[in-house]
Design a protein around this motif. Structure first.
Motif, PDB file in Angstrom:
ATOM      1  N   LEU A 140     -28.115  62.998  14.380  1.00  0.00           N
ATOM      2  CA  LEU A 140     -27.819  61.982  13.453  1.00  0.00           C
ATOM      3  C   LEU A 140     -29.131  61.137  13.744  1.00  0.00           C
ATOM      4  O   LEU A 140     -29.242  59.926  13.098  1.00  0.00           O
ATOM      5  CB  LEU A 140     -26.680  61.011  13.437  1.00  0.00           C
ATOM      6  CG  LEU A 140     -25.343  61.776  13.325  1.00  0.00           C
ATOM      7  CD1 LEU A 140     -24.079  60.852  13.281  1.00  0.00           C
ATOM      8  CD2 LEU A 140     -25.357  62.310  11.765  1.00  0.00           C
ATOM      9  N   SER A 141     -29.856  61.346  15.060  1.00  0.00           N
ATOM     10  CA  SER A 141     -30.928  60.498  15.362  1.00  0.00           C
ATOM     11  C   SER A 141     -32.057  60.811  14.782  1.00  0.00           C
ATOM     12  O   SER A 141     -33.354  60.075  14.977  1.00  0.00           O
ATOM     13  CB  SER A 141     -31.161  60.351  16.849  1.00  0.00           C
ATOM     14  OG  SER A 141     -31.643  61.707  17.174  1.00  0.00           O
ATOM     15  N   VAL A 142     -32.267  61.758  13.941  1.00  0.00           N
ATOM     16  CA  VAL A 142     -33.603  62.310  13.472  1.00  0.00           C
ATOM     17  C   VAL A 142     -34.496  61.103  12.870  1.00  0.00           C
ATOM     18  O   VAL A 142     -35.600  61.059  13.257  1.00  0.00           O
ATOM     19  CB  VAL A 142     -33.550  63.504  12.908  1.00  0.00           C
ATOM     20  CG1 VAL A 142     -33.437  64.795  13.908  1.00  0.00           C
ATOM     21  CG2 VAL A 142     -32.506  63.561  11.664  1.00  0.00           C
ATOM     22  N   GLY A 143     -33.615  60.386  11.883  1.00  0.00           N
ATOM     23  CA  GLY A 143     -34.297  59.560  11.051  1.00  0.00           C
ATOM     24  C   GLY A 143     -34.828  58.369  12.050  1.00  0.00           C
ATOM     25  O   GLY A 143     -36.047  58.020  11.879  1.00  0.00           O
ATOM     26  N   ALA A 144     -34.242  57.980  12.955  1.00  0.00           N
ATOM     27  CA  ALA A 144     -34.625  56.865  13.825  1.00  0.00           C
ATOM     28  C   ALA A 144     -35.990  57.360  14.501  1.00  0.00           C
ATOM     29  O   ALA A 144     -36.700  56.663  15.010  1.00  0.00           O
ATOM     30  CB  ALA A 144     -33.535  56.354  14.842  1.00  0.00           C
ATOM     31  N   VAL A 145     -35.679  58.669  15.015  1.00  0.00           N
ATOM     32  CA  VAL A 145     -36.829  59.222  15.933  1.00  0.00           C
ATOM     33  C   VAL A 145     -38.031  59.194  15.180  1.00  0.00           C
ATOM     34  O   VAL A 145     -39.342  58.961  15.532  1.00  0.00           O
ATOM     35  CB  VAL A 145     -36.421  60.663  16.450  1.00  0.00           C
ATOM     36  CG1 VAL A 145     -37.547  61.327  17.243  1.00  0.00           C
ATOM     37  CG2 VAL A 145     -35.252  60.384  17.525  1.00  0.00           C
ATOM     38  N   LEU A 148     -29.223  62.494   6.823  1.00  0.00           N
ATOM     39  CA  LEU A 148     -28.377  62.788   5.762  1.00  0.00           C
ATOM     40  C   LEU A 148     -28.742  63.689   4.933  1.00  0.00           C
ATOM     41  O   LEU A 148     -28.439  64.871   4.520  1.00  0.00           O
ATOM     42  CB  LEU A 148     -27.546  61.810   5.074  1.00  0.00           C
ATOM     43  CG  LEU A 148     -26.489  60.752   5.966  1.00  0.00           C
ATOM     44  CD1 LEU A 148     -25.796  59.846   5.169  1.00  0.00           C
ATOM     45  CD2 LEU A 148     -25.361  61.713   6.711  1.00  0.00           C
ATOM     46  N   ASP A 149     -30.136  63.451   4.529  1.00  0.00           N
ATOM     47  CA  ASP A 149     -30.776  64.410   3.607  1.00  0.00           C
ATOM     48  C   ASP A 149     -31.260  65.503   4.308  1.00  0.00           C
ATOM     49  O   ASP A 149     -31.144  66.810   3.842  1.00  0.00           O
ATOM     50  CB  ASP A 149     -32.204  63.686   3.009  1.00  0.00           C
ATOM     51  CG  ASP A 149     -31.848  62.588   2.414  1.00  0.00           C
ATOM     52  OD1 ASP A 149     -30.955  62.306   1.589  1.00  0.00           O
ATOM     53  OD2 ASP A 149     -32.855  61.812   2.136  1.00  0.00           O
TER      54      ASP A 149
END
Ligand SMILES: Nc1ncnc2c1ncn2[C@@H]1O[C@H](COP(=O)(O)OP(=O)(O)OP(=O)(O)O)[C@@H](O)[C@H]1O
Ligand SMILES: Nc1ncnc2c1ncn2[C@@H]1O[C@H](COP(=O)(O)OP(=O)(O)OP(=O)(O)O)[C@@H](O)[C@H]1O
Ligand SMILES: [Mg+2]
Ligand SMILES: [Mg+2]
Lengths: 314, 518, 340, 340
Positions: free
Chosen positions: C85-90, C272-273
């Protein structure tokens, strides 16, 4: 909200009791709706900078991350901590009215920034006028940019946000003076640069002739510019934004560097809020219940000067 | 027995699981070129002992020596490096990977460019499989193989390791006689090549065929070691169980009642074809009340699929023929429907389709019957406990407390839990798919005794099994399936294993009697 | 969570033959359907179908390139039965990182990019360690990772987007960086698309030919079997999360160059995308089965959908409804693929 | 996703005895630790520990009551091995629904509440059907559901928050609704807290005594085995998703009354908070094990954490870091619970 205590008969909240003069030490709580918006981050920064000039003040910050319920909790926590003054930039008006009133009723002076709460259980409101900004933008387009008429696309903010509705409505009023101007398409960019870019990609595709892009904030205008540049059409049209944040990634710089044609300041009121707090707590005077700050047109002519003026130390 | 060239020597091995002592002070040795059978009841500690040897279980007491060198494995890889390979009881394969990928998992063959040499892996996998007598496309995903085929894949995988010590933990539990025969050929080859083999099985007749030596464990301790060719089955069983066990099989009870189940020319064409599935293609049979009817057949003859169709869990699609229960035609729509009509089903793969492994024995036992112990949707705690204690007693379940996780029980005892669950629904007709797979001989006797008892009370049983002695011994009648059709029916009173096998393999097949003196 | 209803199915990368080909075809089935629908519903101008103009198609792919790059890494993570779930933040952290390093710290192109990629790699690896070595479920590790990465990005950038201007000056990024945002092959193919394509092709090839990919599928399909076969399970997990973090950082760089700024709020909700792209592409959240090719199809499907809705100027609320329904329909289509 | 590393552990609701008790104790262990830390780190004023003042504690629980109610439903869904990402959006839909029905449509208290709850129930049931009957993974179904619910809420409210004023007038909500937001028991216990408590206790009791709960755990533990044992798997799944939707709608009503408005943007991101509460409470995302008691502890832990960080005026970015680390730590603590 709590409806049991409706005793706002003590006028102390106007600052009288809170005021301990220049010898006092004051803890100010700043409840911000959402620092993820550059405008609100700048508001916090302005408050921080202004408060640094007032030795009696210590400001604490809370971020509600765009959640009304979280902001209610933030204010309640400030009440628990028995702060001396509350500054709040509400996420939305209605949900925060009760808790603001609760603080106010407890004798804590409340300064409301940017968005109003309902009723009059606060000490003072300082804000801009989104309808007026929209109108100014509309007039500018109608009179300066497209005096002979033309096509406009509008990139709106997040559906459901009040400023979105007001900037939309004001703009419509502003361009009404020139019936040859047509808004040929609107799209929702959710205040976001990348969303503005993606929407503009499609708008460019669907509309061979666009004269003006009016975006409800600068990031979306920048996104639209990038989209137009990608297909080599950025010179065909003018980009108008709103907010004019005096930060490197803000609209003033974008105007100065020629990407945007114009933008309109939406004051953060941070400096003014601290000034008002100083009046209430240190000077023991009263303030106006409502203080509306005017907007300013930023164009190529004044951008550099105003940027320097807003960032005095660099 | 020549103890001279001990390849492996395990001394004073001890292992505890919480309060359970799976192994205590076990001494075990294995020579090169020796087939050493490890016997014992379910839960005796056989698998545990071998998991210790193969590096799967690393916290234990005692000492292991390989070629007289003390060793201590940090994991299965270390053991493999030391030449020890194990075929695990619970077929541990990766369903999404192909047969070849599974066989070479962890030691893939490479091309000069360090990429996977798929073609060579396929080729070698095919050769390995053929060596164990299987014709399988090595490119097929393991997930779509039958349990028996999966077992053959694990065997091929273990053989491919070229180990000096090969541990086979119940390698034949899902195999039919002909595949077992092929395996024994392979085992004999390996033995000749000097490989030491540990062979665990609950099929007594196999022990005498392949083993040079046998050791019996009971409650985690060694009770005896002997030459399997010199002891009778009864003596071996007595050593395992600790008391004499009389008749293995109940004598068929001829006193049967009315017709309970009638299947007439049942055929099913699934809407979506699944490779490897053998759906009924014209099966007729009957089961009378009080009768135990066996289903014989080779791997993939369609026994499982027939039982699934009767229980209403077969894939959808047009079907022909009729199923009559007590004279009334039914179309089982699913387990609930079947259970409501008094049909119970014990599936063949207890871990995948039978148990919630990490739930308690209690919860697993009463799963099908829980609503009936209470009122208004509330569980009757006392009654469900009583019911499951009763069932545990009746099945002689070996367990600590009802709250223990079912997954910590030995395989045979797990099987009894699934069995007990169905009995608690008080079925009229019981469909059993390999109900004694991995069950020890003592417990088997219990199950058979119970089946006889239930049949005496008018229950009808349809029992699919790959163990011919079981079919002959337990059933009144055996129906043989081949390619999804019934090809023969025998009364066990006047035919033997040879007849069944001949019918299962088809015409012209030459049958060689298996099983020597035991 | 294990959605146990997931029926077994052949996996494309390792199974061979007809079934696998069929399955690969199926995984682009939804994409084809949406593509055809897009052509039908596309607005036209002077008889030309706007949707299929080269320009528009380039835009569609450019718009999905970031999600696509992330989704490739996410595919790996989901294949081993995890989630990130961290990919967007990364992505946000990396965007901020590139902007701050090049503009404020005045670093060169290469060192900035390398350091940002390393940050993503290390962040991912740490998450992989937490999940594989302590044994915390990856959902929770990366949910925490999301907050941590977002917090770091805010702190690093002082909460404000860092604008990227190009030039040789002290507060300017090297021109070489800007190239990443431009177009090549006669102005037709945006470089971000090229990067996405390279990443995707590399991933597909990697999954087909490497031994590591067998281990990856094994860990997701049956971890115990993998361990017993001598697969270094812990190492595989750490490596996979590290790669996912690395790709998220790469997407962040692409993001920054395309938007001329790095903002700590970039990439919110991208996880999520990305997961939607992976799942629409036919990869099972239970692990062990799926393919990168499917993920690419899934990402493109979402991109085409967004584009056609925007081209037709559908009301943003109705867009939400339509997108929801199409996602369900695409996933339902996946269920029709041949099962074993 | 299956995090296969999950070690087996006794399950609380169905097992009894010492192990179960110990496990239940463990699930509140993290909460106790955080509580003690909160007392230690609490600011004081006039010698009084601000954190433990009755008012503040009431605030803490009130602040978690919505997430708590949602998390109870989420526990059910996660227990059957699913996940529900739509709860935050359903909360928003329900908040809008109550406001629109009472204020704009001038409905009475009871009919409005009943209809809103029904909407949540039906929405959840539809998602349950899509996942159990078509067999789409619940992650994807509810990801789509999230968008659909959010879109519906926007359309229903014209994209604007609908303010709730009380009175008998045409554009006013009945006073009886306002009661839901007040305090009871001498002004000490906010009604939302009471609702949360009732929901939680009902759920705990339900899971301990009902036959249905056995089915629920079995479906999450081994769906195939459950089906073959005659458990009505499809019905269980639909029921569970329906209950989760219902509880999300209930939380939405509570939300609306507390904030005096229903806005379509209410509840954004609540799903992640709810999932975090469930997982910190020791429920396995793989399904089949966990407890509502743990979830309540998890929700309170997050609430106390938020409160103490806010009382100490920790910078919001640092808060993100700390929260991330505490979530990981709490989950790591869970790993210490006694294993089989
Ligand atoms: N992981 C485990 N946790 C707890 N107890 C275990 C575990 N594995 C085995 N046991 C217990 O250890 C004992 C020995 O089990 P083991 O599997 O070695 O028996 P076995 O002889 O192989 O039986 P079977 O013939 O049924 O396979 C049993 O009482 C079993 O319940
Ligand atoms: N390709 C497949 N796809 C799905 N399920 C399958 C497939 N092949 C077999 N099965 C199922 O796997 C199970 C195991 O088959 P199994 O190994 O029992 O065959 P068998 O018992 O040896 O032969 P028989 O058909 O005689 O029972 C059965 O439930 C069967 O329906
Ligand atoms: Mg065993
Ligand atoms: Mg079978």
């Amino acid at each position: 909200g709590t409806t049991s205590e409706r005793t706002s008969d003590q006028p102390s909240a106007q600052g009288a009791k809170a005021c301990k003069g220049a010898d006092g030490k004051y803890v100010i709580g700043m409840s911000q709706a959402n620092v993820a918006e550059p405008y609100r981050q700048r508001m916090d920064d302005d408050i921080k900078a202004a408060a640094a000039e007032v030795p009696q003040f210590e400001v604490k910050f809370a971020d509600a991350a765009q959640d009304n319920a979280k902001q209610v909790a933030d204010v309640e926590n400030y009440i628990t901590q028995q702060i001396d003054l509350l500054i709040i930039s509400p996420n939305e008006a209605k949900p925060l009215t009760a808790v603001v009133k609760k603080a106010y009723d407890k004798g804590i002076p409340v300064l409301v920034l940017d968005r109003k709460v309902e009723g009059d259980a606060y000490t003072g409101f300082i804000g801009g006028d989104n309808v007026q900004i929209g109108t100014e933008a509309g007039k500018y387009v109608a009179e300066k940019v497209l005096p002979n008429g033309g096509t406009v696309v509008e990139l709106k903010g997040l559906a459901g946000a009040t400023p979105q509705a007001e900037r939309n409505q004001g703009f419509a009023t502003g361009i009404a003076a020139n019936p040859k101007i047509k808004i040929i398409a609107t799209a929702s960019g959710d205040w976001l640069r990348e969303k503005g870019q993606a929407q503009m990609d499609a708008l460019l595709k669907a509309n061979p002739k666009i004269d003006v892009v009016y975006a409800h904030n600068d990031p979306m205008a920048e996104g639209a510019y990038l989209a137009a540049k990608a297909v080599g059409r950025e010179k065909e049209m003018k980009f108008i934004g709103i907010d004019a944040l005096p930060i490197p990634s803000g609209g003033i710089k974008a105007v100065e560097q020629g990407r945007l044609t114009a933008t309109f300041t939406y004051p953060t009121n941070g400096k003014e809020a601290i000034a008002a707090a100083k009046k209430l707590l240190v000077d023991c005077t009263t303030i106006d219940k409502t203080q509306t700050l005017p907007t300013r047109l930023i164009d190529k002519a004044n951008a550099a000067a105003i940027y320097a003026e807003e960032n005095p130390t660099g | 027995m020549a103890e001279v060239a001990a390849l492996v020597r395990m001394a004073r091995i001890g292992k505890r699981y919480g309060g359970v002592r799976a192994c205590r002070e076990v001494d075990f040795s294995l020579g090169a070129g020796e087939v050493h059978a490890l016997l014992g009841e379910n839960g005796a500690g056989k698998s545990t002992l071998m998991k210790i040897l193969s590096g799967d279980v690393t916290d234990y007491d005692g000492e292991i020596r390989i070629n007289d060198e003390p060793v201590s494995f940090g994991g299965p890889t270390d053991a493999q490096a030391a030449g020890i390979a194990m075929i695990h009881q619970e077929l541990d394969l990766v369903p999404g990977l192909s047969v070849a990928d599974n066989i070479f998992l962890g030691r893939e063959l490479r091309t000069p460019w360090r990429t996977v040499d798929r073609r060579r892996m396929d080729r070698e996998a095919r050769a390995l499989l053929e060596r164990s007598g299987v014709r399988l496309d090595p490119r097929r995903p393991v997930g779509e193989l039958r349990v028996g085929e999966q077992q053959l894949v694990t065997i091929a995988k273990a053989i491919s390791l070229d180990a000096r010590v090969l541990i086979m933990d119940e390698p034949t539990s899902a195999l039919t006689t002909s595949e077992v025969e092929r395996l024994f050929v392979v085992i004999r080859e390996l033995r000749r090549a000097g490989v030491g083999i540990v062979y665990i099985s609950h099929r007594m007749e196999e022990i005498a065929q392949v083993a040079d030596r046998a050791t019996v464990l009971r409650n985690g301790e060694v009770v005896t070691s002997f030459d399997p060719r010199k002891l009778s089955t009864a003596e071996v069983v007595e050593a395992m169980v600790g008391r004499p066990v009389q008749t293995m099989f109940t004598t068929p009870d001829a006193a049967t009642g009315d017709e309970l189940l009638r299947v007439e020319d049942l055929a099913l064409t699934p809407r979506r074809h699944r490779p490897g599935r053998r759906d009924p293609a014209g099966i007729s049979l009957t089961v009378r009340a009080g009768e135990i009817v066996g289903l014989a057949g080779l791997l993939g003859a369609g026994r499982t699929e027939l039982l699934e169709t009767l229980y209403g869990v077969a894939p959808g699609g047009p079907r022909s023929g009729r199923i009559l229960l007590q004279g009334k035609e039914i179309r089982p729509r699913g387990p609930r429907d079947a259970l409501a009509r008094g049909i119970g089903f014990v599936p063949e793969d207890r871990r995948a389709s039978g148990l919630v492994l990490f739930h308690s024995i209690l919860a697993n036992t009463v799963l099908s019957s829980v609503p009936q112990y209470g009122r208004f949707g509330v569980v009757g705690r006392r009654r469900e406990r009583a019911a499951s204690v009763r069932m545990a007693d009746r099945l002689r379940l070996k367990f600590g407390r009802l709250q223990d996780e079912v997954g910590t029980l030995s395989g045979g005892n797990q099987q009894k839990v699934v069995f007990g669950r169905m009995l608690l629904t008080a079925p009229k007709l019981l469909l059993l798919d390999e109900p004694t797979r991995g069950v020890d001989i003592g417990a088997k006797a219990e199950i058979y005794r119970l089946l006889g008892e239930l049949a005496g009370q008018g229950l009808g049983v349809l029992l699919a099994s790959s163990e011919l002695p079981e079919l002959v011994g337990v059933c009144d009648r055996v129906v043989v399936l081949r390619d999804g059709r019934d090809v023969a029916s025998f009364s066990t009173a006047d035919s033997g294993e040879g007849d069944l096998l001949a019918a299962a393999m088809g015409e012209g097949a030459v049958f060689e009697q298996v099983g020597g003196p035991l | 969570m294990t959605d146990v209803q997931d029926k077994p199915a052949a996996i494309a990368e390792t199974g061979g033959g007809v079934v696998a080909t069929l399955f690969r075809f199926q995984s682009v089935f939804g994409l084809l359907a949406v593509f055809v629908a897009a052509i039908i519903f596309s607005p036209r101008r002077d008889g030309q179908i706007l949707f299929v103009s080269a320009d528009n198609l380039a835009n569609v792919v450019r718009a999905v390139s970031e999600i696509g790059i992330i989704a490739v890494g996410m595919t790996f993570v989901i294949l081993i039965g995890g989630i990130d779930l961290s990919v967007g933040a990364v992505l946000g952290l990396a965007a901020v990182g590139s902007a701050v390093l090049m503009v404020e710290s005045d670093w060169g192109f290469l060192p900035s990019v390398v350091v940002v990629l390393l940050i993503g790699l290390v962040f991912g690896a740490l998450q992989g360690m937490a999940t594989s070595m302590i044994g915390i479920q990856s959902f929770i590790v990366t949910l925490a990772g999301l907050q941590i990465a977002r917090g770091l990005a805010r702190i690093w950038s002082d909460g404000q987007g860092v604008a990227i201007a190009y030039g040789d000056g002290p507060d300017e990024a090297p021109e070489s960086f800007a190239i990443l945002g431009e177009r090549t092959f006669g102005g037709l193919v945006p470089i971000p698309v090229l990067i996405f394509a390279v990443v995707a092709i590399a991933a597909v090839v990697f999954l087909r030919v490497s031994a590591f990919s067998r281990h990856l599928y094994a860990v997701g399909g049956n971890e115990k079997a993998a361990r017993l076969s001598g697969v270094p399970v812990t190492r595989v997990k750490i490596a996979v999360f590290a790669v996912c973090g690395l790709l998220a950082a790469l997407a962040g760089i692409v993001h920054a160059v395309q938007l001329n700024q790095g903002s700590p709020n970039d990439g919110i909700g991208y996880e999520l995308d990305a997961i939607a792209a992976v799942v629409i592409g036919g990869t099972s959240l239970a692990g062990g089965r799926g393919s990168v090719a499917g993920t690419v199809a899934g990402a493109l499907l979402l991109g085409v959908l967004n584009n056609i809705l925007a081209l037709n100027n559908i009301d943003s609320n109705i867009q939400l409804l339509i997108k929801g329904l199409v996602i369900v329909a695409a996933a339902a289509l996946q269920r029709l693929r041949p099962t074993s």
